[in-house]
Design an enzyme around this catalytic site. Structure first.
Site, PDB file in Angstrom:
ATOM      1  N   ASP A 295      50.762  46.779  49.128  1.00 25.90           N
ATOM      2  CA  ASP A 295      51.949  46.203  48.501  1.00 25.90           C
ATOM      3  C   ASP A 295      53.140  46.444  49.418  1.00 25.90           C
ATOM      4  O   ASP A 295      53.048  47.185  50.410  1.00 25.90           O
ATOM      5  CB  ASP A 295      52.181  46.867  47.135  1.00 25.90           C
ATOM      6  CG  ASP A 295      53.316  46.228  46.326  1.00 25.90           C
ATOM      7  OD1 ASP A 295      53.577  45.020  46.515  1.00 25.90           O
ATOM      8  OD2 ASP A 295      53.937  46.935  45.520  1.00 25.90           O
ATOM      9  N   HIS A 296      54.253  45.814  49.103  1.00 26.46           N
ATOM     10  CA  HIS A 296      55.537  46.121  49.727  1.00 26.46           C
ATOM     11  C   HIS A 296      56.404  46.860  48.709  1.00 26.46           C
ATOM     12  O   HIS A 296      56.646  46.351  47.623  1.00 26.46           O
ATOM     13  CB  HIS A 296      56.259  44.839  50.163  1.00 26.46           C
ATOM     14  CG  HIS A 296      55.584  44.114  51.276  1.00 26.46           C
ATOM     15  ND1 HIS A 296      55.485  42.733  51.325  1.00 26.46           N
ATOM     16  CD2 HIS A 296      54.970  44.577  52.397  1.00 26.46           C
ATOM     17  CE1 HIS A 296      54.847  42.379  52.416  1.00 26.46           C
ATOM     18  NE2 HIS A 296      54.519  43.472  53.088  1.00 26.46           N
ATOM     19  N   LEU A 469      56.553  43.302  44.461  1.00 27.36           N
ATOM     20  CA  LEU A 469      55.635  42.447  43.703  1.00 27.36           C
ATOM     21  C   LEU A 469      54.715  41.643  44.616  1.00 27.36           C
ATOM     22  O   LEU A 469      54.505  40.442  44.422  1.00 27.36           O
ATOM     23  CB  LEU A 469      56.426  41.518  42.763  1.00 27.36           C
ATOM     24  CG  LEU A 469      57.331  42.246  41.768  1.00 27.36           C
ATOM     25  CD1 LEU A 469      58.200  41.262  41.004  1.00 27.36           C
ATOM     26  CD2 LEU A 469      56.513  43.091  40.808  1.00 27.36           C
ATOM     27  N   HIS A 470      54.133  42.349  45.595  1.00 25.81           N
ATOM     28  CA  HIS A 470      53.214  41.701  46.528  1.00 25.81           C
ATOM     29  C   HIS A 470      51.858  42.415  46.578  1.00 25.81           C
ATOM     30  O   HIS A 470      51.348  42.704  47.667  1.00 25.81           O
ATOM     31  CB  HIS A 470      53.827  41.665  47.932  1.00 25.81           C
ATOM     32  CG  HIS A 470      55.128  40.950  48.009  1.00 25.81           C
ATOM     33  ND1 HIS A 470      56.070  41.202  48.990  1.00 25.81           N
ATOM     34  CD2 HIS A 470      55.650  39.965  47.228  1.00 25.81           C
ATOM     35  CE1 HIS A 470      57.121  40.428  48.811  1.00 25.81           C
ATOM     36  NE2 HIS A 470      56.890  39.660  47.750  1.00 25.81           N
ATOM     37  N   PRO A 471      51.215  42.703  45.444  1.00 22.39           N
ATOM     38  CA  PRO A 471      49.907  43.371  45.485  1.00 22.39           C
ATOM     39  C   PRO A 471      48.863  42.473  46.139  1.00 22.39           C
ATOM     40  O   PRO A 471      48.829  41.260  45.904  1.00 22.39           O
ATOM     41  CB  PRO A 471      49.594  43.627  44.014  1.00 22.39           C
ATOM     42  CG  PRO A 471      50.342  42.564  43.272  1.00 22.39           C
ATOM     43  CD  PRO A 471      51.609  42.370  44.065  1.00 22.39           C
TER      44      PRO A 471
END
Length: 589
Positions: A295-296, A469-471
């Site tokens: 993630d980020h 919100l980048h899983p």
């Protein structure tokens, strides 16, 4: 709904919408999309008004509302993860920022065995096929695809100060972060068309809903796969308090980094030890399912503004009717923008071959969910490492499909990640302290000047950081023992009639927002599934900060495809070469 389909797509989100379009283009192929959420009703302003993006977060009508287990390196706090639960998936509620990522991301993918056709040259044609860029096509961009893009205007006084400050700090401008050179600062592309969100559902699904061979069923929660030996034969799902079953020639999981590995494990595909602990009988041993989760993580560096030039006044409720009317009838106004209209990419140190830090600039000081404006007028940058070496997992803990899985990212758990976080904060402060901001800057309000040492910075990040919100990466492509998906077919290793196409198949996270890469993967996967001849690779010149750093093994001719051009300074070099003049510390209300 029929009893059997050639393709059953589990998840009508970003990748699922694209696949439904491409697979149903063959009139002889029957396609069913099963979406656990609801429709993206065209009359719903919370979906289609770009500026309303904060409101669906946490709302069960739009959001799966996942959260992590207590993160051990963040004081044991849980981190909330908004994921879209409606047609279009997260593309119906995300920030609408459209970024390819760096060519080096895909060349890194391709360096692994069996992944040779996932390098940038092979991915670029699919990026171009899916997009319609305002301004037309060129060597790096598409001009006739279903995803319509608008360029953020980024013309407000605060955006102009930000861009001027980046130059004063020693960084370049670039004309397009999705073009020849990602490194630098520019207005961003947005998934917006005539003032409305242009989600995957609007771009891909809505135009083909009339096809006779395509059925789309919402409120259909898939609970498991059915098998004959190692072949998947169909799916079971709940809808309207009843259990249903549909047979399938192929099942394609498009549930994202959480739901796809979750369904695999519920169906007996995964690490036998994890499955048995959860009460599930193992069927296919794949220890990589649910592992490699990435993630980020990001923070907001916020400043109070001396002048009334932010968009804060537009958050006042009494202005909502005017904003809505302007957007509804004129496709314009404050409601027609996501307000993440510009930013950029830099390297924080000379050890990285391409940018590891992204800036999103926002002309207001406010949290992502819209809560607690930090001041009447302010501005902020969203920042965080883009290529962290942190790895986590997502696993089921119970055979009941209604029980939420265990999710752990292990944020801040590695020495490199912690070092880059300190570099990130110092680089951002260096830019925001440049003379261009002097007419506006009333002082840093978050984290505040009292947070200065490395330890204080890391403590603040642990307390305040949120997910971007980048899983991704939890059922990664590859050919080694820990991979889950075959990169040549998108099939799950060891299973027949079962594929995965979504962010979970990324080997590593890209160094930008992941929506565009997800859509590229779906476009490329569609050709692999159908058996079309893949699009021919394209090798336009692209910027590399260090032409001497090969992605491929020494002697591989693919290394010669990239131009070597003069270096752009890293954050440390820029700060040394462009020191900030002395200035006062502003007030703090």
């Amino acid at each position: 709904m029929k009893k059997r389909y050639d393709y059953v797509i589990v998840g009508g989100g970003s990748a699922g919408s694209a696949l439904a379009n491409r697979l149903s283009a063959d009139a002889s192929a029957s396609v069913l999309v099963l979406e656990a959420g609801r429709a993206d009703f065209i009359i719903d302003p919370l979906v289609h008004m770009p500026a309303a993006l904060m409101f669906p977060s946490g709302n069960p009508l739009y959001d799966w509302a996942y959260e992590t287990d207590p993160e051990p390196f963040m004081g044991g706090r849980r981190v909330k993860h908004t994921r879209g639960k409606l047609l279009g998936g997260s593309s119906s509620i995300n920030g609408m920022i459209f970024q390819h990522g760096n060519p080096g991301d895909y060349d890194r993918w391709a360096a692994a065995p069996g992944m040779q056709e996932w390098d940038f040259a092979h991915c670029l044609p699919y990026f171009k096929r899916m997009e319609t860029r305002l301004g037309g096509a060129n060597a790096w961009r598409g001009g006739s695809g279903p995803l319509h893009l608008e360029r953020g205007p980024a013309t407000s006084p605060l955006f102009q100060a930000f861009f001027e400050a980046t130059v004063q700090a020693g960084y370049p401008r670039t004309d397009d972060v999705n073009g020849y050179r990602q490194e630098g600062f520019a207005p961003f592309d947005q998934n917006i068309n005539h003032g409305s969100r242009w989600s995957a559902a609007r771009a891909y699904l809505r135009p083909v809903r009339g096809r006779r061979n395509l059925d789309v069923t919402t409120l259909a929660y898939v609970t498991g796969l059915t098998w004959r030996g190692t072949r998947v034969t169909g799916v079971d799902f709940h809808r309207m308090n009843r259990t249903h079953h549909v047979d399938a020639g192929e099942v394609i999981l498009c549930g994202g980094a959480f739901n796809s590995p979750r369904l695999l494990e519920l169906s007996g595909v995964g690490d036998p030890q994890v499955l048995r602990a959860a009460g599930v009988t193992p069927r296919i041993e794949l220890p990589g399912v649910g592992e490699n989760l990435q993630d980020h993580l990001e923070v907001y560096l916020q400043h109070e503004c001396l002048q009334p030039v932010s968009i804060a006044p537009w958050l006042k409720m009494w202005k909502a009717p005017w904003i809505g009317a302007q957007w509804l009838f004129l496709d314009s106004g404050v409601g027609a923008s996501n307000h993440f209209e510009g930013g950029g990419f830099i390297r924080t140190n000379d050890e990285v071959p391409y940018p590891n830090l992204q800036f999103h600039f926002l002309p207001i000081a406010v949290r992502y969910d819209g809560s607690a404006p930090a001041s009447e007028h302010g501005y902020q940058v969203h920042i965080g490492p883009m290529n962290s070496d942190v790895r986590g997992h997502i696993h089921i803990t119970d055979p009941d499909p209604a029980v939420r899985p265990s999710i752990l990212f292990n944020y801040l758990s590695t020495e490199r990640d912690r070092r880059e976080w300190v570099e990130v904060i110092r680089a951002a402060r260096h830019i925001l302290a440049q003379p261009a901001f002097a007419p506006f800057d009333a002082g840093e309000i978050s984290p505040g000047p009292q947070v200065e040492s490395d330890e204080e910075i890391l403590s603040w990040v642990a307390r305040d950081a949120e997910t971007a919100l980048h899983p991704s990466c939890s059922t990664r492509m590859g050919t080694d023992d820990m991979s889950v998906v075959d990169p040549a077919s998108m099939r799950v290793h060891g299973a027949e009639g079962l594929r995965v196409v979504d962010a979970s198949v990324f080997p590593t996270i890209t160094n930008a927002n992941i929506y565009a890469p997800v859509m590229m993967v779906a476009e490329k996967a569609a050709d692999l599934i159908i058996g079309n001849t893949p699009l021919a690779p394209e090798r336009p010149p692209v910027y590399r900060a260090d032409g001497s750093m090969p992605i491929y093994p020494p002697g591989d001719p693919r290394n010669k495809a990239w131009d070597a051009v003069p270096r752009v300074p890293s954050a440390a070099q820029a700060e040394a070469e462009h020191p900030v003049p002395p200035r006062r510390v502003g007030s703090h209300r």
